[in-house]
Design an enzyme around this catalytic site. Sequence first.
Site, PDB file in Angstrom:
ATOM      1  N   CYS A  73      -3.420  -3.530   4.519  1.00  0.00           N
ATOM      2  CA  CYS A  73      -2.476  -4.559   4.993  1.00  0.00           C
ATOM      3  C   CYS A  73      -2.889  -5.960   4.595  1.00  0.00           C
ATOM      4  O   CYS A  73      -2.141  -6.916   4.792  1.00  0.00           O
ATOM      5  CB  CYS A  73      -2.367  -4.498   6.515  1.00  0.00           C
ATOM      6  SG  CYS A  73      -1.876  -2.897   7.122  1.00  0.00           S
ATOM      7  N   GLU A 110       0.853  -1.192   0.000  1.00  0.00           N
ATOM      8  CA  GLU A 110       0.000   0.000   0.000  1.00  0.00           C
ATOM      9  C   GLU A 110       0.887   1.238   0.000  1.00  0.00           C
ATOM     10  O   GLU A 110       0.435   2.332   0.319  1.00  0.00           O
ATOM     11  CB  GLU A 110      -0.990  -0.016   1.157  1.00  0.00           C
ATOM     12  CG  GLU A 110      -0.395  -0.158   2.530  1.00  0.00           C
ATOM     13  CD  GLU A 110      -1.445  -0.074   3.611  1.00  0.00           C
ATOM     14  OE1 GLU A 110      -2.145   0.939   3.675  1.00  0.00           O
ATOM     15  OE2 GLU A 110      -1.547  -1.030   4.401  1.00  0.00           O
ATOM     16  N   HIS A 169      -2.363  -9.970  12.309  1.00  0.00           N
ATOM     17  CA  HIS A 169      -1.813  -8.728  11.770  1.00  0.00           C
ATOM     18  C   HIS A 169      -1.420  -7.844  12.951  1.00  0.00           C
ATOM     19  O   HIS A 169      -2.186  -7.709  13.907  1.00  0.00           O
ATOM     20  CB  HIS A 169      -2.850  -8.023  10.889  1.00  0.00           C
ATOM     21  CG  HIS A 169      -2.454  -6.626  10.546  1.00  0.00           C
ATOM     22  ND1 HIS A 169      -1.240  -6.329   9.967  1.00  0.00           N
ATOM     23  CD2 HIS A 169      -3.072  -5.429  10.738  1.00  0.00           C
ATOM     24  CE1 HIS A 169      -1.142  -5.021   9.797  1.00  0.00           C
ATOM     25  NE2 HIS A 169      -2.240  -4.448  10.266  1.00  0.00           N
ATOM     26  N   SER A 174      -7.270  -2.395   6.632  1.00  0.00           N
ATOM     27  CA  SER A 174      -8.278  -1.360   6.870  1.00  0.00           C
ATOM     28  C   SER A 174      -9.119  -1.110   5.637  1.00  0.00           C
ATOM     29  O   SER A 174      -8.668  -1.307   4.501  1.00  0.00           O
ATOM     30  CB  SER A 174      -7.586  -0.065   7.286  1.00  0.00           C
ATOM     31  OG  SER A 174      -7.146  -0.178   8.609  1.00  0.00           O
TER      32      SER A 174
HETATM   33  P1  HMG Z   1      -3.386   6.699  21.424  1.00  0.00           P
HETATM   34  O1  HMG Z   1      -4.831   6.942  21.203  1.00  0.00           O
HETATM   35  O2  HMG Z   1      -2.496   7.865  21.620  1.00  0.00           O
HETATM   36  O3  HMG Z   1      -3.149   5.702  22.609  1.00  0.00           O
HETATM   37  O4  HMG Z   1      -2.784   5.872  20.205  1.00  0.00           O
HETATM   38  P2  HMG Z   1      -4.124   5.280  23.817  1.00  0.00           P
HETATM   39  O5  HMG Z   1      -4.398   6.454  24.651  1.00  0.00           O
HETATM   40  O6  HMG Z   1      -5.261   4.438  23.310  1.00  0.00           O
HETATM   41  O7  HMG Z   1      -3.099   4.342  24.617  1.00  0.00           O
HETATM   42  C1  HMG Z   1      -2.623   3.170  24.056  1.00  0.00           C
HETATM   43  C2  HMG Z   1      -2.472   2.144  25.174  1.00  0.00           C
HETATM   44  O8  HMG Z   1      -1.395   2.554  26.018  1.00  0.00           O
HETATM   45  C3  HMG Z   1      -3.696   2.037  26.081  1.00  0.00           C
HETATM   46  O9  HMG Z   1      -3.799   0.662  26.432  1.00  0.00           O
HETATM   47  C4  HMG Z   1      -3.301   2.850  27.304  1.00  0.00           C
HETATM   48  O10 HMG Z   1      -3.975   2.448  28.485  1.00  0.00           O
HETATM   49  C5  HMG Z   1      -1.825   2.504  27.376  1.00  0.00           C
HETATM   50  P3  HMG Z   1      -5.168  -0.169  26.093  1.00  0.00           P
HETATM   51  O11 HMG Z   1      -6.246   0.533  26.834  1.00  0.00           O
HETATM   52  O12 HMG Z   1      -5.353  -0.071  24.606  1.00  0.00           O
HETATM   53  O13 HMG Z   1      -4.865  -1.547  26.551  1.00  0.00           O
HETATM   54  N1  HMG Z   1      -1.008   3.468  28.116  1.00  0.00           N
HETATM   55  C6  HMG Z   1       0.006   3.119  28.929  1.00  0.00           C
HETATM   56  N2  HMG Z   1       0.480   1.900  29.275  1.00  0.00           N
HETATM   57  C7  HMG Z   1       1.568   1.858  30.122  1.00  0.00           C
HETATM   58  N3  HMG Z   1       2.159   2.985  30.634  1.00  0.00           N
HETATM   59  C8  HMG Z   1       1.684   4.213  30.298  1.00  0.00           C
HETATM   60  C9  HMG Z   1       0.570   4.321  29.421  1.00  0.00           C
HETATM   61  N4  HMG Z   1      -0.113   5.347  28.876  1.00  0.00           N
HETATM   62  C10 HMG Z   1      -1.084   4.827  28.094  1.00  0.00           C
HETATM   63  N5  HMG Z   1       2.294   5.296  30.796  1.00  0.00           N
HETATM   64  C11 HMG Z   1      -3.380   4.205  18.532  1.00  0.00           C
HETATM   65  C12 HMG Z   1      -2.970   4.461  19.977  1.00  0.00           C
HETATM   66  C13 HMG Z   1      -3.193   2.738  18.241  1.00  0.00           C
HETATM   67  C14 HMG Z   1      -4.830   4.605  18.340  1.00  0.00           C
HETATM   68  C15 HMG Z   1      -2.476   5.052  17.589  1.00  0.00           C
HETATM   69  O14 HMG Z   1      -1.145   4.662  17.710  1.00  0.00           O
HETATM   70  C16 HMG Z   1      -2.876   4.962  16.126  1.00  0.00           C
HETATM   71  O15 HMG Z   1      -3.759   5.667  15.670  1.00  0.00           O
HETATM   72  N6  HMG Z   1      -2.196   4.069  15.329  1.00  0.00           N
HETATM   73  C17 HMG Z   1      -2.519   3.878  13.918  1.00  0.00           C
HETATM   74  C18 HMG Z   1      -3.777   3.046  13.722  1.00  0.00           C
HETATM   75  C19 HMG Z   1      -3.624   1.584  14.110  1.00  0.00           C
HETATM   76  O16 HMG Z   1      -2.525   1.076  14.225  1.00  0.00           O
HETATM   77  N7  HMG Z   1      -4.776   0.893  14.260  1.00  0.00           N
HETATM   78  C20 HMG Z   1      -4.773  -0.520  14.566  1.00  0.00           C
HETATM   79  C21 HMG Z   1      -5.974  -1.273  13.984  1.00  0.00           C
HETATM   80  S1  HMG Z   1      -6.195  -0.902  12.241  1.00  0.00           S
HETATM   81  C22 HMG Z   1      -4.996  -1.883  11.432  1.00  0.00           C
HETATM   82  O17 HMG Z   1      -4.428  -2.752  12.007  1.00  0.00           O
HETATM   83  C23 HMG Z   1      -4.732  -1.573   9.984  1.00  0.00           C
HETATM   84  C24 HMG Z   1      -3.449  -0.801   9.724  1.00  0.00           C
HETATM   85  O18 HMG Z   1      -2.332  -1.661   9.854  1.00  0.00           O
HETATM   86  C25 HMG Z   1      -3.479  -0.171   8.318  1.00  0.00           C
HETATM   87  C26 HMG Z   1      -3.776  -1.072   7.132  1.00  0.00           C
HETATM   88  O19 HMG Z   1      -4.536  -2.013   7.180  1.00  0.00           O
HETATM   89  O20 HMG Z   1      -3.244  -0.729   6.085  1.00  0.00           O
HETATM   90  C27 HMG Z   1      -3.232   0.339  10.697  1.00  0.00           C
END
Ligand code: HMG
Length: 389
Positions: free
Chosen positions: A113, A81, A235, A310
């Site tokens: 992906c 992609e 994934h 996605s």
């Molecule tokens: P965010 O919103 O900043 O993070 O970004 P958050 O606030 O949700 O925190 C993440 C986790 O860290 C949480 O744990 C917090 O509690 C924890 P959870 O509740 O999820 O178990 N946390 C801590 N833990 C330990 N010590 C601390 C601490 N602070 C917080 N101090 C997000 C996270 C993944 C949303 C962001 O990185 C993002 O947008 N990433 C891109 C999208 C993505 O990867 N999505 C995944 C599913 S979609 C997919 O897989 C397809 C993709 O690969 C693309 C494709 O298909 O081409 C992305």
Amino acid sequence: MTETYGIHDLSFATSHYVLTHQVLADETGVEVGKYHRGIGQDAMSIAAPDEDIVTMAAAAARPIIDRHGPDDIRTVLLATETSIDQSKSAGVYVSSLLGLPAATRAVELKQACYSGTAALQFALALVHLDPSQRVLVITTDIAKYELGSAGEATQGAAAVAMLVGADPALLRIERPSGLYTADIMDFWRPNYRTAALVDGQASITAYLQAVEGAWKDYTERGGRDVREFTAFCYHQPFTKMAHKGHRHLATCTGLEGSDEELRAAVVPTTHYNRVVGNSYTASMYLGLASLLDHSADLTDAPIAFFSYGSGCVAEFFGGTVVPGYRNHLRTSAHTATLQRRRPIDFARYRELHDRELPRDGGDHEIPRETAAPYRLAGLSHHRRIYESN
Ligand code: HMG
């Protein structure tokens, strides 16, 4: 004897540079535990200016061609992609760099992906039609999000090359597959953008719904009982997502086990992704490489796969590890590939992130930086010029 089909060889490549999440945390003021434990990431691969999906793909596939020769390969399916051209398949550039015969077809596939899994399934169909042929499947991507966005910590880069054929040495792929498609906007990248747009929390929900949907179709088509699988390869946009997916599958299927037991079925698939980051199409197959390279003995073990892209398309399927597979692994080469990466500081990372190739159609040389086997040497009249290093 019944013919079996699957993955005969597997090799991966990644980029020249690596940024640790400690460096990212120090600069952004985010507590590093959010990265290390919260999303399960320690580092991410960052491409040098003379690297792209073609150079990584060719580097991943080179050892496969060196071991097996090019003669049985009549098809190259390249999934990405991070496409570099609206018309020409990156697979054609890769075939040329690898010296594959002219009597070969090369095609590029896209569905976020997921398309690596589409390529694998199409390859299986081709070798089923003619078991004397082998198909080179290559998944290759550079994951890039906006600076300062939540997605920034989930970037990465890698390519996984797989030789698909009859009587495979590593993994027999089983039928049925469970399929799931839903028209949603959780993550996308319009043609005019280099960084993806994403609704992070919505993408996590969409991923989990897809686990459920693909599993439902898998069982309705007579798939294995969930308890039969030794390991689960998901994934991995970030490694914590695989654990979230597995907990969700356990809830949906009634799979029992302590938190530790559920984690143990996933952890061996996460070692490479933890330090490479999201490699989009390559991510789940990097998980397979990690599993095979880090498990004591998986002979005859049934492995579950959940592929997600996605937008979204997902697939759940099984595979069985072939006796003698350990003689065909590339564990030390994979370790060396990761260790060769050069750590960069935050300033250099930002500079690389903001850099774009010229679009003026002129002649541009790209200075040598990567130590990888292939490099992007320059641009000329909108053409990419590649060379061996
Ligand atoms: P965010 O919103 O900043 O993070 O970004 P958050 O606030 O949700 O925190 C993440 C986790 O860290 C949480 O744990 C917090 O509690 C924890 P959870 O509740 O999820 O178990 N946390 C801590 N833990 C330990 N010590 C601390 C601490 N602070 C917080 N101090 C997000 C996270 C993944 C949303 C962001 O990185 C993002 O947008 N990433 C891109 C999208 C993505 O990867 N999505 C995944 C599913 S979609 C997919 O897989 C397809 C993709 O690969 C693309 C494709 O298909 O081409 C992305």
